[in-house]
Scaffold this active site. Structure first.
Site, PDB file in Angstrom:
ATOM      1  N   LYS A 120       0.752  -1.140   0.071  1.00 38.24           N
ATOM      2  CA  LYS A 120       0.048   0.080  -0.051  1.00 38.24           C
ATOM      3  C   LYS A 120       0.997   1.203   0.079  1.00 38.24           C
ATOM      4  CE  LYS A 120      -4.638  -1.382   1.483  1.00 38.24           C
ATOM      5  NZ  LYS A 120      -5.695  -1.150   2.212  1.00 38.24           N
ATOM      6  N   LYS A 202      -3.948 -11.108  -6.242  1.00 39.72           N
ATOM      7  CA  LYS A 202      -5.305 -11.295  -5.904  1.00 39.72           C
ATOM      8  C   LYS A 202      -6.415 -10.147  -6.417  1.00 39.72           C
ATOM      9  CE  LYS A 202      -5.873  -8.197  -1.941  1.00 39.72           C
ATOM     10  NZ  LYS A 202      -6.346  -7.859  -0.686  1.00 39.72           N
ATOM     11  N   LYS A 205     -10.632  -5.095  -4.727  1.00 45.06           N
ATOM     12  CA  LYS A 205     -11.641  -4.062  -5.039  1.00 45.06           C
ATOM     13  C   LYS A 205     -11.079  -2.624  -5.370  1.00 45.06           C
ATOM     14  CE  LYS A 205     -12.722  -3.681  -0.114  1.00 45.06           C
ATOM     15  NZ  LYS A 205     -13.197  -4.676   0.682  1.00 45.06           N
TER      16      LYS A 205
HETATM   17  P1  TYM Z   1     -10.860  -6.449   3.241  1.00 44.56           P
HETATM   18  O1  TYM Z   1     -11.927  -5.362   3.326  1.00 44.56           O
HETATM   19  O2  TYM Z   1      -9.563  -6.373   2.401  1.00 44.56           O
HETATM   20  O3  TYM Z   1     -11.546  -7.821   2.725  1.00 44.56           O
HETATM   21  C1  TYM Z   1     -12.726  -8.605   3.352  1.00 44.56           C
HETATM   22  C2  TYM Z   1     -12.312  -9.932   3.406  1.00 44.56           C
HETATM   23  O4  TYM Z   1     -12.447 -10.720   2.055  1.00 44.56           O
HETATM   24  C3  TYM Z   1     -11.115 -11.155   1.891  1.00 44.56           C
HETATM   25  N1  TYM Z   1     -10.817 -11.187   0.583  1.00 44.56           N
HETATM   26  C4  TYM Z   1     -10.497 -12.186  -0.126  1.00 44.56           C
HETATM   27  N2  TYM Z   1     -10.474 -13.410  -0.225  1.00 44.56           N
HETATM   28  C5  TYM Z   1     -10.319 -14.207  -1.142  1.00 44.56           C
HETATM   29  N3  TYM Z   1      -9.774 -13.820  -2.510  1.00 44.56           N
HETATM   30  C6  TYM Z   1      -9.672 -12.455  -2.628  1.00 44.56           C
HETATM   31  N4  TYM Z   1      -9.443 -11.933  -3.796  1.00 44.56           N
HETATM   32  C7  TYM Z   1      -9.731 -11.677  -1.402  1.00 44.56           C
HETATM   33  N5  TYM Z   1     -10.067 -10.419  -1.095  1.00 44.56           N
HETATM   34  C8  TYM Z   1     -10.461 -10.061  -0.183  1.00 44.56           C
HETATM   35  C9  TYM Z   1     -10.314 -10.711   3.032  1.00 44.56           C
HETATM   36  O5  TYM Z   1      -9.059 -11.581   3.162  1.00 44.56           O
HETATM   37  C10 TYM Z   1     -11.058 -10.276   4.011  1.00 44.56           C
HETATM   38  O6  TYM Z   1     -11.189 -11.560   4.789  1.00 44.56           O
HETATM   39  N6  TYM Z   1      -8.187  -5.870   7.406  1.00 44.56           N
HETATM   40  C11 TYM Z   1      -9.356  -6.642   6.752  1.00 44.56           C
HETATM   41  C12 TYM Z   1     -10.685  -6.010   7.358  1.00 44.56           C
HETATM   42  C13 TYM Z   1     -10.527  -6.025   8.985  1.00 44.56           C
HETATM   43  C14 TYM Z   1     -10.624  -7.244   9.655  1.00 44.56           C
HETATM   44  C15 TYM Z   1     -10.658  -6.872  11.003  1.00 44.56           C
HETATM   45  C16 TYM Z   1     -10.982  -8.593   9.256  1.00 44.56           C
HETATM   46  C17 TYM Z   1     -10.330  -4.866   9.928  1.00 44.56           C
HETATM   47  N7  TYM Z   1     -10.380  -5.563  11.147  1.00 44.56           N
HETATM   48  C18 TYM Z   1     -10.563  -7.960  12.049  1.00 44.56           C
HETATM   49  C19 TYM Z   1     -10.838  -9.645  10.355  1.00 44.56           C
HETATM   50  C20 TYM Z   1     -10.691  -9.130  11.890  1.00 44.56           C
HETATM   51  C21 TYM Z   1      -9.348  -6.124   5.211  1.00 44.56           C
HETATM   52  O7  TYM Z   1      -8.633  -5.111   4.876  1.00 44.56           O
HETATM   53  O8  TYM Z   1     -10.320  -6.628   4.481  1.00 44.56           O
END
Ligand code: TYM
Length: 337
Positions: A120, A202, A205
């Site tokens: 990032k 991966k 979004k």
């Molecule tokens: P975020 O918003 O990027 O994504 C949400 C969830 O989607 C999963 N994910 C994917 N899984 C498979 N293939 C992909 N291409 C893919 N892109 C995204 C992510 O692994 C995630 O589970 N840091 C986290 C948000 C967060 C969080 C937390 C998660 C904040 N606090 C506490 C768990 C516990 C994030 O940016 O997810």
């Protein structure tokens, strides 16, 4: 006299998703879909991680719209607010407070090794803020505040989960029993859905629109994007992520959406062309997403209901979070409020 036994407390789950950009099929397959599957067996909290989202600049009106849409989407994938605590992270002040406390138990060296920080900061070179750097600490606090046992996430969160466990163990070493040490919970298929345009990365979004399938994409958009997905030139349908990442990604998506084994799908399609595979993938996506979109539109038309869900969620989450926060603050040596 008959003895009544208190029922064993269910194990607890916490997970979250950022309201930045359009949620993708990767988010759905890697995380959200599992949340629904876990709602009966566990005590679940699902959070819209809006505090995390501002580590990258957000347009205020867009952030507000995306946040409420994400809540409607969580309901649309079937999460019942009676069974799951659904809330906005910023509505539970304990997250920011816990983030600060845990910052003081985390080392610079640990944070600078985080691959997401490296990625990032390369992408947003003009805004390498401290929040981006300590993002994993805030996330550790999200999880530890609720004494979560399990954290259902996609594979890209593995490193964050590991650092969360390290922080929990470190704090427990100083103040025994403060935190439950959580475990990651990853789907067997689809833990890493890849980009349609660069299947070695991966699906994200924050990438250009043709790289991902949005959960809210129209059937036409889904078909167009899948049709244009990068494959390879040898025209053989085979599951081989290393040598055939594009085709293997399409097979994995199909497997995740239909529940059929990925090798069985590859075998049943051997001899067919990539066009057939893409048609099957596109139709499976449309079939999965259309009912979600219908329910999403219904929820979006009832703002009062959405508000009641997030208010109740924040109230319930806040009580749980406060218990852990005050326990830790007392152990550290703060005077009780
Ligand atoms: P975020 O918003 O990027 O994504 C949400 C969830 O989607 C999963 N994910 C994917 N899984 C498979 N293939 C992909 N291409 C893919 N892109 C995204 C992510 O692994 C995630 O589970 N840091 C986290 C948000 C967060 C969080 C937390 C998660 C904040 N606090 C506490 C768990 C516990 C994030 O940016 O997810």
């Amino acid at each position: 006299m008959e003895q009544t036994q208190a029922p064993a407390r269910k194990q607890r789950i916490l997970s979250g998703i950022q309201p930045s950009g359009t949620p993708t099929l990767g988010n759905y397959i890697g995380a959200m879909r599992n949340w629904k599957l876990l709602e009966d067996e566990y005590d679940c909290l699902y959070m819209i991680a809006d505090l995390h989202a501002i580590t990258v600049r957000q347009e205020p009106a867009k952030l507000r719209a995306q946040s409420i849409q994400l809540l409607a989407l969580l309901l649309a994938i079937g999460l019942a607010p009676e069974k799951n605590v659904l809330f906005f992270q910023s509505h539970v002040r304990q997250h920011a407070e816990m983030g600060w406390l845990l910052n003081c138990f985390t080392y610079m060296g640990e944070m600078s090794r985080m691959t997401q920080f490296k990625d990032k900061s390369a992408k947003h070179a003009d805004n390498i803020n401290c929040g981006l750097f300590t993002y994993p600490v805030l996330m550790a606090g999200d999880i530890l505040l609720y004494q979560a046992n399990l954290v259902p996430v996609g594979q890209d969160q593995t490193q964050h989960l590991e650092i969360c466990r390290d922080i929990a163990n470190r704090v427990n070493g100083l103040y025994p029993g403060v935190f439950t040490v959580p475990q990651g919970y990853y789907p067997k298929v689809g833990a890493r859905v890849m980009s349609l345009q660069d299947p070695t990365r991966k699906m994200s979004k924050s990438d250009p629109d043709d790289c991902f399938i949005g959960i809210l994409d129209t059937p036409d958009a889904v078909r167009r994007k899948v049709r244009r997905a990068v494959t390879d030139s040898d025209a053989q349908i085979r599951f081989d992520p290393e040598n055939k990442p594009g085709v293997s990604n399409l097979l994995s998506i199909l497997s995740a959406l239909t529940g059929e084994d990925v090798h069985a799908i590859a075998e049943s399609m051997s001899g067919k062309g990539y066009g057939d595979l893409k048609n099957a993938v596109a139709e499976a996506c449309v079939e999965t997403l259309t009912p979600i979109q219908d329910r999403f539109n219904q929820y979006m038309s009832d703002k009062a209901y959405l508000e009641s869900v997030y208010r109740t969620g924040a109230e319930r989450a806040g009580k749980m979070a406060e218990r852990t926060l005050s326990k830790l603050m007392k152990k550290i040596g703060f005077i009780a409020r």
